[in-house]
Motif scaffolding. Sequence first.
Motif, short mmCIF file in Angstrom:
data_model
loop_
_atom_site.label_atom_id
_atom_site.label_comp_id
_atom_site.label_asym_id
_atom_site.label_seq_id
_atom_site.Cartn_x
_atom_site.Cartn_y
_atom_site.Cartn_z
N ASP A 5 7.23 44.39 45.26
CA ASP A 5 6.62 43.14 45.71
C ASP A 5 7.73 42.20 46.18
O ASP A 5 8.66 41.90 45.42
CB ASP A 5 5.84 42.53 44.56
N PRO A 6 7.70 41.70 47.43
CA PRO A 6 8.76 40.82 47.93
C PRO A 6 8.90 39.52 47.13
O PRO A 6 9.99 39.01 46.94
CB PRO A 6 8.35 40.51 49.37
N GLN A 7 7.80 39.01 46.62
CA GLN A 7 7.86 37.78 45.83
C GLN A 7 8.61 38.02 44.52
O GLN A 7 9.44 37.21 44.12
CB GLN A 7 6.46 37.26 45.55
N LYS A 8 8.35 39.14 43.88
CA LYS A 8 9.04 39.45 42.63
C LYS A 8 10.53 39.69 42.89
O LYS A 8 11.38 39.30 42.08
CB LYS A 8 8.42 40.67 41.97
N LEU A 9 10.85 40.32 44.01
CA LEU A 9 12.26 40.53 44.34
C LEU A 9 12.98 39.21 44.57
O LEU A 9 14.11 39.02 44.13
CB LEU A 9 12.39 41.41 45.60
N THR A 10 12.32 38.29 45.24
CA THR A 10 12.92 36.98 45.48
C THR A 10 13.13 36.24 44.16
O THR A 10 14.18 35.63 43.94
CB THR A 10 12.02 36.15 46.42
N GLU A 11 12.16 36.30 43.27
CA GLU A 11 12.29 35.66 41.95
C GLU A 11 13.44 36.29 41.17
O GLU A 11 14.22 35.58 40.51
CB GLU A 11 10.98 35.80 41.17
N GLU A 13 16.09 37.84 42.41
CA GLU A 13 17.35 37.41 43.03
C GLU A 13 17.72 35.99 42.62
O GLU A 13 18.89 35.68 42.36
CB GLU A 13 17.24 37.52 44.55
N ASN A 14 16.74 35.11 42.56
CA ASN A 14 17.00 33.73 42.14
C ASN A 14 17.48 33.67 40.70
O ASN A 14 18.40 32.92 40.36
CB ASN A 14 15.75 32.86 42.33
N ARG A 15 16.84 34.47 39.83
CA ARG A 15 17.26 34.50 38.42
C ARG A 15 18.68 35.03 38.30
O ARG A 15 19.49 34.51 37.53
CB ARG A 15 16.29 35.36 37.60
#
Length: 107
Positions: A5-11, A13-15
């Motif tokens: 999921d791209p949203q989970k990947l972005t989250e 990466e932010n973490r």
Amino acid sequence: MPTPDPQKLTELENRIARMKATTAPKPAKEEHHTMANMAWRMVIELVAGIVIGFGIGYGLDRLFGTLPIFLVLFIVLGFVAGVRTMMRTAQEVQKMHMARAADEKEG
């Protein structure tokens, strides 16, 4: 294999970026001289002035074949130059301490 999921990947990466920012080493501050280093610097400045004065005076006395008048004169001048240089170094140290005290007051 399911697609991530791209949203989970972005989250994620932010973490990871936040964790790296908190554990990253802080940039090294400008290294200040310790008081012992400053004292040695002052001693070396004084001795260097005297040695240079001795060398010039001795050389001139040998060149002109005179009594050790130039030797004495240039040793005294070298001593005076060494003391003046030491005083400038002492002023640098004092300014450094005053600036540090002002920073501590503000911060």
